[in-house]
Design a protein around this motif. Structure first.
Motif, PDB file in Angstrom:
ATOM      1  N   VAL A  31       0.841  -1.198   0.000  1.00  0.00           N
ATOM      2  CA  VAL A  31       0.000   0.000   0.000  1.00  0.00           C
ATOM      3  C   VAL A  31       0.875   1.247   0.000  1.00  0.00           C
ATOM      4  CG1 VAL A  31      -1.827   1.231   1.220  1.00  0.00           C
ATOM      5  CG2 VAL A  31      -1.793  -1.264   1.210  1.00  0.00           C
ATOM      6  N   TRP A  32       1.879   1.275   0.862  1.00  0.00           N
ATOM      7  CA  TRP A  32       2.784   2.430   0.915  1.00  0.00           C
ATOM      8  C   TRP A  32       3.528   2.592  -0.406  1.00  0.00           C
ATOM      9  CZ3 TRP A  32       5.004   0.845   6.336  1.00  0.00           C
ATOM     10  CH2 TRP A  32       4.079   1.195   7.321  1.00  0.00           C
ATOM     11  N   LYS A  33       3.888   1.474  -1.032  1.00  0.00           N
ATOM     12  CA  LYS A  33       4.599   1.543  -2.310  1.00  0.00           C
ATOM     13  C   LYS A  33       3.717   2.190  -3.371  1.00  0.00           C
ATOM     14  CE  LYS A  33       7.440  -1.364  -5.297  1.00  0.00           C
ATOM     15  NZ  LYS A  33       6.845  -0.919  -6.572  1.00  0.00           N
ATOM     16  N   ASP A  34       2.432   1.837  -3.400  1.00  0.00           N
ATOM     17  CA  ASP A  34       1.515   2.461  -4.360  1.00  0.00           C
ATOM     18  C   ASP A  34       1.364   3.952  -4.090  1.00  0.00           C
ATOM     19  OD1 ASP A  34       1.091   0.198  -5.791  1.00  0.00           O
ATOM     20  OD2 ASP A  34      -0.854  -0.286  -4.921  1.00  0.00           O
ATOM     21  N   CYS A  35       1.245   4.322  -2.817  1.00  0.00           N
ATOM     22  CA  CYS A  35       1.104   5.746  -2.480  1.00  0.00           C
ATOM     23  C   CYS A  35       2.301   6.550  -2.964  1.00  0.00           C
ATOM     24  CB  CYS A  35       0.933   5.914  -0.969  1.00  0.00           C
ATOM     25  SG  CYS A  35      -0.657   5.350  -0.311  1.00  0.00           S
ATOM     26  N   THR A  36       3.495   6.030  -2.735  1.00  0.00           N
ATOM     27  CA  THR A  36       4.688   6.766  -3.149  1.00  0.00           C
ATOM     28  C   THR A  36       4.827   6.795  -4.666  1.00  0.00           C
ATOM     29  OG1 THR A  36       6.009   4.743  -2.864  1.00  0.00           O
ATOM     30  CG2 THR A  36       5.901   6.277  -1.014  1.00  0.00           C
ATOM     31  N   LEU A 134       5.490  15.535   5.131  1.00  0.00           N
ATOM     32  CA  LEU A 134       5.212  14.823   3.884  1.00  0.00           C
ATOM     33  C   LEU A 134       4.916  13.353   4.151  1.00  0.00           C
ATOM     34  CD1 LEU A 134       7.925  16.334   1.498  1.00  0.00           C
ATOM     35  CD2 LEU A 134       5.457  16.590   1.267  1.00  0.00           C
ATOM     36  N   ASP A 135       5.713  12.733   5.022  1.00  0.00           N
ATOM     37  CA  ASP A 135       5.513  11.310   5.327  1.00  0.00           C
ATOM     38  C   ASP A 135       4.168  11.063   5.993  1.00  0.00           C
ATOM     39  OD1 ASP A 135       7.893  10.515   4.243  1.00  0.00           O
ATOM     40  OD2 ASP A 135       8.998  10.491   6.137  1.00  0.00           O
ATOM     41  N   ILE A 136       3.825  11.891   6.963  1.00  0.00           N
ATOM     42  CA  ILE A 136       2.594  11.618   7.707  1.00  0.00           C
ATOM     43  C   ILE A 136       1.367  11.914   6.859  1.00  0.00           C
ATOM     44  CG2 ILE A 136       2.320  13.882   8.789  1.00  0.00           C
ATOM     45  CD1 ILE A 136       1.585  12.344  11.367  1.00  0.00           C
ATOM     46  N   ALA A 137       1.448  12.901   5.952  1.00  0.00           N
ATOM     47  CA  ALA A 137       0.318  13.180   5.070  1.00  0.00           C
ATOM     48  C   ALA A 137       0.175  12.114   3.997  1.00  0.00           C
ATOM     49  CB  ALA A 137       0.490  14.555   4.423  1.00  0.00           C
ATOM     50  N   LEU A 138       1.289  11.598   3.509  1.00  0.00           N
ATOM     51  CA  LEU A 138       1.242  10.603   2.439  1.00  0.00           C
ATOM     52  C   LEU A 138       1.007   9.199   2.964  1.00  0.00           C
ATOM     53  CD1 LEU A 138       1.664   9.813  -0.542  1.00  0.00           C
ATOM     54  CD2 LEU A 138       4.121   9.692  -0.064  1.00  0.00           C
ATOM     55  N   LEU A 139       1.751   8.796   3.996  1.00  0.00           N
ATOM     56  CA  LEU A 139       1.742   7.414   4.465  1.00  0.00           C
ATOM     57  C   LEU A 139       0.988   7.218   5.771  1.00  0.00           C
ATOM     58  CD1 LEU A 139       5.519   6.734   3.725  1.00  0.00           C
ATOM     59  CD2 LEU A 139       3.572   6.230   2.252  1.00  0.00           C
ATOM     60  N   GLY A 140       0.687   8.290   6.481  1.00  0.00           N
ATOM     61  CA  GLY A 140      -0.031   8.168   7.744  1.00  0.00           C
ATOM     62  C   GLY A 140       0.857   7.962   8.940  1.00  0.00           C
ATOM     63  N   THR A 141       2.135   7.644   8.736  1.00  0.00           N
ATOM     64  CA  THR A 141       3.096   7.419   9.818  1.00  0.00           C
ATOM     65  C   THR A 141       4.407   8.087   9.450  1.00  0.00           C
ATOM     66  OG1 THR A 141       2.087   5.261  10.286  1.00  0.00           O
ATOM     67  CG2 THR A 141       4.247   5.687  11.241  1.00  0.00           C
ATOM     68  N   ALA A 142       5.039   8.722  10.416  1.00  0.00           N
ATOM     69  CA  ALA A 142       6.329   9.380  10.185  1.00  0.00           C
ATOM     70  C   ALA A 142       7.224   9.131  11.390  1.00  0.00           C
ATOM     71  CB  ALA A 142       6.144  10.872   9.935  1.00  0.00           C
ATOM     72  N   VAL A 143       8.534   9.275  11.179  1.00  0.00           N
ATOM     73  CA  VAL A 143       9.504   8.979  12.234  1.00  0.00           C
ATOM     74  C   VAL A 143      10.587  10.052  12.224  1.00  0.00           C
ATOM     75  CG1 VAL A 143      11.160   7.317  13.157  1.00  0.00           C
ATOM     76  CG2 VAL A 143       9.101   6.505  11.985  1.00  0.00           C
ATOM     77  N   MET A 144      10.839  10.641  13.389  1.00  0.00           N
ATOM     78  CA  MET A 144      11.955  11.575  13.551  1.00  0.00           C
ATOM     79  C   MET A 144      12.829  11.093  14.692  1.00  0.00           C
ATOM     80  SD  MET A 144      12.073  15.701  14.334  1.00  0.00           S
ATOM     81  CE  MET A 144      11.883  16.184  12.615  1.00  0.00           C
ATOM     82  N   TYR A 145      14.129  11.109  14.446  1.00  0.00           N
ATOM     83  CA  TYR A 145      15.118  10.706  15.443  1.00  0.00           C
ATOM     84  C   TYR A 145      15.774  11.951  16.009  1.00  0.00           C
ATOM     85  CZ  TYR A 145      19.228   8.364  17.441  1.00  0.00           C
ATOM     86  OH  TYR A 145      20.202   7.914  18.295  1.00  0.00           O
ATOM     87  N   VAL A 146      15.756  12.094  17.327  1.00  0.00           N
ATOM     88  CA  VAL A 146      16.306  13.257  18.026  1.00  0.00           C
ATOM     89  C   VAL A 146      17.434  12.765  18.920  1.00  0.00           C
ATOM     90  CG1 VAL A 146      15.804  15.216  19.518  1.00  0.00           C
ATOM     91  CG2 VAL A 146      14.021  14.325  17.995  1.00  0.00           C
ATOM     92  N   GLU A 147      18.644  13.237  18.648  1.00  0.00           N
ATOM     93  CA  GLU A 147      19.805  12.764  19.398  1.00  0.00           C
ATOM     94  C   GLU A 147      20.677  13.936  19.809  1.00  0.00           C
ATOM     95  OE1 GLU A 147      22.540  10.447  17.103  1.00  0.00           O
ATOM     96  OE2 GLU A 147      22.080  11.511  15.258  1.00  0.00           O
ATOM     97  N   ALA A 148      21.437  13.725  20.865  1.00  0.00           N
ATOM     98  CA  ALA A 148      22.410  14.728  21.297  1.00  0.00           C
ATOM     99  C   ALA A 148      23.575  14.753  20.326  1.00  0.00           C
ATOM    100  CB  ALA A 148      22.892  14.403  22.712  1.00  0.00           C
ATOM    101  N   ASP A 149      24.123  15.960  20.118  1.00  0.00           N
ATOM    102  CA  ASP A 149      25.201  16.127  19.152  1.00  0.00           C
ATOM    103  C   ASP A 149      26.252  17.048  19.760  1.00  0.00           C
ATOM    104  OD1 ASP A 149      25.959  15.752  16.121  1.00  0.00           O
ATOM    105  OD2 ASP A 149      26.283  17.869  16.562  1.00  0.00           O
TER     106      ASP A 149
END
Length: 533
Positions: A31-36, A134-149
């Motif tokens: 399903v995600w492949k078709d959306c993209t 863009l990810d959450i609008a297109l696929l419904g799920t998005a991921v962000m990684y927050v790390e110390a730098d």
């Protein structure tokens, strides 16, 4: 020997859990492949045929869904994390501690430091948060990684959904994230050095650009000492694993969940979200099929098929500009076009209907600016209505993304010494996040309108002063401070209540004898008549 056995068992458990999570997610990949492929090919990280440097838009015959998707992502950025506007505030749950001047100064400095961090180019927040929308609008799920730098203090990175596998706890909150990705052997040695396996170190010498698959696993740690100070006692476990060979590169922990996994909407029993892209997928497929058919029909009309006698012409038939076709002398055979009757206006009307449906699904009607003939009052009312309609839709974004994001960034800055010391008696758990986005402001306008309506209704009773002592029913200081909160007034603009009381007492002491008693009794003195009402 015992240590090696423990690492082997841990690696096997990580591999087995990863395989189970891959099987659970496999139903979503097509399903995600078709959306993209139909809307944003560059987001295809699910085993598609898109390669670096390729457009991958073979299925796209109409770009209006892509435009609507990008408009929705830009609208979310303007509403939730607009760099030109203050989109969050930090407050204290306890009103007594929150009214202290040192606490207000600390909160103001913390907020300003965090705003600068979010808008700094080195942190990459504004760039990566747009990819998240863009990810959450297109696929419904998005991921962000927050790390110390060590350089930018905090670093943000939106990860492709094809790398991510997630699981929920009993409350429906994502608490387990496995990320499977690839690094070159040279990069692995640069990151982990001697902790990398002997096979990878050999690859780094012989073939430094060879790919090495890595798994980053983050999950709640159950067997820990809550009072401990080592990373093995942190509430979130962190493991890096080489997939081939099952070698553990790193075992550490996090004090907060580093992965933010917002979902647009979620059906009962499902882990991954459903977004506007999935809702619009059927319309997008039909629109592209209709556009392809209309293009073929237009091509046939502009360059129709020809009917040519098989023996009436000498040589080939030339249909290009200036082409000459020779026929036999005395023959009545001629080249004729095959009639093609297509109503392109009807096809265009059908496609326009589909485009309008897709735009509504992507909420473009909610982000459309008001026309030039709209008055300022009408524009404010309509915008307020739109924001209230978007409130329930974006509520999950605030719960699963904005709140944990701000808390994670705040804790990293606090541990890095980038914030002033916490005032005495204040604990990080005492702080709460308040959103100042247009959505939250529109929701608060109901309270502001109610306050204005109440004052307008009571206005006739105050024309000759408060002769009926109506204001005795209200906490005027609380009303004033609540109004300041509703309109986003900076906290350091307000005096603490203790200072307000001291100012009032000093003013009373400076009044002439008898005037203080009259003021406290609620009397109003007319200077021209010298009589009290």
């Amino acid at each position: 020997m015992r240590r090696a056995e423990q690492e082997l068992e841990l690696a096997e458990s990580i591999t087995q859990r990863l395989q189970a999570m891959q099987n659970a997610r496999s139903v979503w990949d097509p399903v995600w492949k078709d959306c993209t492929e139909y809307m944003l090919p560059r987001k295809d990280s699910f085993g598609g045929m898109v390669r670096p440097g390729q457009a991958g838009d073979e299925r796209i015959y109409d770009s209006s869904p892509t435009h609507a998707l990008e408009q929705l992502a830009s609208g979310l950025g303007g509403l939730l994390t607009n760099p030109a506007l203050p989109w969050f505030d930090i407050r204290v749950r306890g009103t007594r501690d929150g009214d202290r001047r040192d606490v207000r100064a600390f909160l103001q400095q913390a907020r300003e430091r965090m705003v600068r961090l979010f808008n700094t180019e080195s942190s990459g927040f504004q760039t990566h948060v747009h990819e998240l929308y863009l990810d959450i609008a297109l696929l419904g799920t998005a991921v962000m990684y927050v790390e110390a730098d060590p350089e930018s203090v905090v670093r943000f990175s939106t990860r492709p959904l094809g790398e991510i596998y997630v699981a929920e706890n009993v409350r429906g909150v994502v608490d387990t994230v496995y990320r499977r990705y690839e690094l070159t052997a040279r990069q692995v040695v640069q990151e982990w050095g001697a902790e990398s396996s002997e096979r990878v170190r050999s690859l780094a010498k012989d073939r430094p650009d060879a790919g090495v698959e890595i798994v980053h696993a983050v999950f709640p740690r159950e067997d820990r000492d809550p009072a401990g100070f080592t990373c093995a006692d942190f509430p979130w476990a962190c493991l890096y694993l080489e997939v081939e060979g099952g070698h553990i590169l790193e075992e550490s922990g996090y004090l907060e969940m580093p992965y933010m996994v917002p979902r647009w909407a979620k059906a009962a029993g499902e882990t991954y979200g459903r977004g506007p892209g999935l809702t619009a997928l059927s319309d997008v497929r039909v629109l592209n099929a209709m556009a392809r058919t209309a293009l073929m029909a237009s091509e046939k009309m502009s360059d129709p098929p020809l009917m040519v006698p098989d023996d009436g012409f000498l040589g080939p038939v030339h249909t290009g500009p200036g082409g000459l076709s020779y026929y036999r002398a005395g023959s009545r055979d001629r080249i004729e076009a095959l009639p093609v009757a297509v109503d392109l206006n009807a096809a265009e009307e059908m496609m326009r209907t589909r485009r309008d449906n897709i735009r509504r699904i992507f909420l473009m009607d909610q982000f459309t600016p008001e026309g030039p003939g709209t008055t300022a009052t009408e524009a404010v009312i309509r915008q307020s209505e739109k924001m209230r309609l978007l409130g329930p839709v974006l509520g999950r974004m605030q719960t699963e993304f904005l709140s944990p994001l701000i808390r994670r960034v705040f804790q990293i800055l606090l541990r890095a010494g980038e914030l002033p010391p916490l005032p005495s008696g204040l604990h990080p758990d005492d702080l709460e996040v308040e959103y100042l986005s247009p959505v939250a402001r529109a929701q608060k306008q109901y309270e502001a309108q109610a306050l204005v309506q109440m004052m307008e209704y009571l206005g006739p009773f105050f024309r000759s002063g408060d002769v009926f002592s109506i204001m005795d029913n209200f906490e005027t200081d609380r009303i004033a401070r609540h109004a300041a909160e509703m309109f986003g007034t900076p906290g350091d603009y307000l005096r603490p209540l203790e200072e307000v009381q001291a100012v009032r007492e000093a003013r009373l002491q400076e009044m002439p004898p008898g005037a203080a008693e009259a003021s406290m009794a609620g009397e109003i003195v007319r200077p021209e008549q010298g009589e009290a009402l």
